[in-house]
Design an enzyme around this catalytic site. Sequence first.
Site, mmCIF file in Angstrom:
data_model
loop_
_atom_site.group_PDB
_atom_site.id
_atom_site.type_symbol
_atom_site.label_atom_id
_atom_site.label_comp_id
_atom_site.label_asym_id
_atom_site.label_seq_id
_atom_site.Cartn_x
_atom_site.Cartn_y
_atom_site.Cartn_z
ATOM 1 N N PRO A 18 1.076 -1.239 0.061
ATOM 2 C CA PRO A 18 -0.393 -0.089 0.014
ATOM 3 C C PRO A 18 0.825 1.078 -0.045
ATOM 4 C CG PRO A 18 0.017 -0.991 2.104
ATOM 5 C CD PRO A 18 0.722 -1.922 1.249
ATOM 6 N N MET A 19 0.518 2.174 -0.884
ATOM 7 C CA MET A 19 1.357 3.530 -0.903
ATOM 8 C C MET A 19 0.588 4.492 -1.312
ATOM 9 S SD MET A 19 4.867 2.675 -2.719
ATOM 10 C CE MET A 19 4.456 1.594 -4.216
ATOM 11 N N CYS A 102 2.591 2.721 9.935
ATOM 12 C CA CYS A 102 2.891 4.136 9.215
ATOM 13 C C CYS A 102 3.842 5.155 10.419
ATOM 14 C CB CYS A 102 1.772 4.825 8.861
ATOM 15 S SG CYS A 102 2.059 6.331 8.043
ATOM 16 N N LYS A 141 -0.440 -5.021 8.429
ATOM 17 C CA LYS A 141 0.839 -4.390 8.043
ATOM 18 C C LYS A 141 1.723 -3.820 9.103
ATOM 19 C CE LYS A 141 3.293 -2.316 4.437
ATOM 20 N NZ LYS A 141 3.713 -0.793 4.834
ATOM 21 N N ASN A 204 8.886 -7.177 3.742
ATOM 22 C CA ASN A 204 8.952 -6.006 3.092
ATOM 23 C C ASN A 204 10.011 -5.334 3.532
ATOM 24 O OD1 ASN A 204 7.251 -3.039 3.632
ATOM 25 N ND2 ASN A 204 7.537 -3.770 1.595
ATOM 26 N N ASP A 206 12.939 -2.884 0.927
ATOM 27 C CA ASP A 206 14.022 -2.885 0.134
ATOM 28 C C ASP A 206 14.328 -3.720 -1.094
ATOM 29 O OD1 ASP A 206 14.733 -0.716 1.989
ATOM 30 O OD2 ASP A 206 16.543 -1.764 2.839
ATOM 31 N N ARG A 229 8.273 0.824 -3.263
ATOM 32 C CA ARG A 229 8.986 1.735 -3.883
ATOM 33 C C ARG A 229 9.586 1.561 -5.198
ATOM 34 N NH1 ARG A 229 12.803 3.694 0.741
ATOM 35 N NH2 ARG A 229 12.504 1.431 1.408
HETATM 36 C C1 LIG Z 1 5.012 7.031 -1.289
HETATM 37 C C2 LIG Z 1 4.679 6.014 -0.222
HETATM 38 C C3 LIG Z 1 3.445 5.826 0.410
HETATM 39 C C4 LIG Z 1 3.430 4.967 1.360
HETATM 40 N N1 LIG Z 1 2.076 4.593 1.854
HETATM 41 C C5 LIG Z 1 1.629 3.505 2.815
HETATM 42 C C6 LIG Z 1 0.463 3.105 3.227
HETATM 43 O O1 LIG Z 1 -0.633 4.154 2.743
HETATM 44 N N2 LIG Z 1 0.208 2.221 3.871
HETATM 45 C C7 LIG Z 1 1.169 1.637 4.319
HETATM 46 O O2 LIG Z 1 0.940 0.459 5.092
HETATM 47 N N3 LIG Z 1 2.518 1.921 4.077
HETATM 48 C C8 LIG Z 1 2.846 2.784 3.019
HETATM 49 N N4 LIG Z 1 4.100 2.920 2.863
HETATM 50 C C9 LIG Z 1 5.135 1.927 3.170
HETATM 51 C C10 LIG Z 1 5.192 1.010 1.977
HETATM 52 O O3 LIG Z 1 4.148 0.102 1.832
HETATM 53 C C11 LIG Z 1 6.427 -0.019 2.418
HETATM 54 O O4 LIG Z 1 6.250 -0.459 3.540
HETATM 55 C C12 LIG Z 1 7.623 0.674 2.397
HETATM 56 O O5 LIG Z 1 7.964 1.558 1.456
HETATM 57 C C13 LIG Z 1 8.974 -0.282 2.492
HETATM 58 O O6 LIG Z 1 8.911 -1.252 1.049
HETATM 59 P P1 LIG Z 1 9.955 -0.953 -0.128
HETATM 60 O O7 LIG Z 1 11.420 -0.584 0.568
HETATM 61 O O8 LIG Z 1 9.485 -1.963 -0.810
HETATM 62 O O9 LIG Z 1 9.547 0.307 -0.424
HETATM 63 C C14 LIG Z 1 4.337 4.036 1.863
HETATM 64 C C15 LIG Z 1 5.577 4.004 1.255
HETATM 65 C C16 LIG Z 1 5.865 5.043 0.490
HETATM 66 C C17 LIG Z 1 7.050 5.314 -0.069
#
Ligand SMILES: Cc1cc2nc3c(=O)[nH]c(=O)nc-3n(C[C@H](O)[C@H](O)[C@H](O)COP(=O)(O)O)c2cc1C
Length: 329
Positions: A18-19, A102, A141, A204, A206, A229
Site C-alpha cells: 500500500p502506498m 505508518c 501490516k 517487506n 528494500d 518503492r
Molecule cells: C510514497 C509511499 C507511500 C506509502 N504509503 C503507505 C500506506 O498507505 N500504507 C502502508 O502500510 N505503507 C505505506 N508505505 C510504506 C510501504 O508500504 C512499504 O512498507 C515501504 O515503502 C517499504 O517497502 P519498499 O522498500 O519495498 O518500498 C508507503 C511508502 C511510500 C514510499
Amino acid sequence: MVKIGNIELSDFPLLLAPMEDVSDPPFRAVCKENGADLMYTEFVSSEGLIRDAAKSVQKLDIFEYERPVGIQLFGSDVETMGSCAEIASRVNPDLIDINYGCPVKNVACRGAGAALLQDIPKMVKMTESVIKSTHLPVTVKTRLGWDENTRNVEDVAERLQDIGIKALSIHGRTRVQMYKGSADWSLIAKIKENPRITIPIFGNGDIDTPEKALEYKNRYGVDGIMIGRATIGNPWIFNEIKHYLKTGEKLPPPTMEQRVDVCRRHLEFSIRWKGQVAGVFEMRRHYTNYFKGLEHFKPYRMRLVEAPTFDELSSILKEISNDYSEMVC
Ligand SMILES: Cc1cc2nc3c(=O)[nH]c(=O)nc-3n(C[C@H](O)[C@H](O)[C@H](O)COP(=O)(O)O)c2cc1C
C-alpha cells in the site's frame, strides 16, 4: 500455495505494498497486468471514512479485474476502526488490512499507524474490533517495533494470530528509522521459524531486483514478498522477479516501446477512473518515473504535463517510443 483465509495465492506471492498517492486503482491495474498477486489500496483514514470525507471514500474504489485486493485502514480509535471495517466491507474487497506501520508524524503522533506498536493491548483490542466487524479475512501490516529498544514484532505476531488475523506483512525497520538505513529481515525470519506461527508472513523492505528477491526468499524463508518503492515507474518488476525465481534467468529490460505501452495503459486506466480532465491531471506525476534517466527528456516531459487529452498524450508517447527506440533502460 499460500492461503489468506479462503483466498488462494500462488506459491510465493508478490504483493504490491500500500502506498499513499501511488497505489490507486490505475497504478494497481498496471501492476496487476505485470504480475502482482495481491494488492492493497492506499491507507484509508478511519476518521475520514466515518465522516464520509470524499478523499477517504474514493479510496474504497476497487474493480473486479484487480482481485484479490485488500482495503487498508488506519486510525487511533478502536470503535471507529470497527465501524470502518464494516463500511469498507460493503464494497466487497477480498480482505481488510490494518496499518500498524505508518511512521509519519501526522499519523503516528495522533495514535494511529506505528503508534500502536507502543500500546500492544490497544492494538489487540483494535484488531479484535475490526475482525468482529467484518466477514472478510483481516491482515496486518507493521514494522519491527517502535525503536531499537522495543523491537516487539515477535510478540505482536503471536498475539494477533491468536485473535484471528490471517496474514502479517512486516517492514524490516522500526518506526524511528522511518526509511533510513537498510531493512533488517532477521526478526522476520525468526517469526517464520516460530513453530506457533502458522499464518503467512510476508517480508517487506528494500526489494528492488530479482536477485535480491531470490536471496531474501532463501535467506529469510518468508511466504512471499511485498514490494513498494521499486514498483514506481517500474511495475514490470513483478514479472521480472517471477521469471527469475522460476528460471534463474533475468528477463531483458523493457524496451522503450514496452515502457511507453505500460505508461499509456496507466493513462487509460486513470482516465477510465476519473474522466479525461482529472485522469490526465493525475497522471502527470507519473511520467518522470516511467522515463527516468533518459537523456534530453525535458522537452518531452514539458509536453506531457501540458497536453490536455488522451489523443495528444498518445501521440507524444508514440514520438518518445520512436525517438528512444534504440534505448533499453
Ligand atoms: C510514497 C509511499 C507511500 C506509502 N504509503 C503507505 C500506506 O498507505 N500504507 C502502508 O502500510 N505503507 C505505506 N508505505 C510504506 C510501504 O508500504 C512499504 O512498507 C515501504 O515503502 C517499504 O517497502 P519498499 O522498500 O519495498 O518500498 C508507503 C511508502 C511510500 C514510499
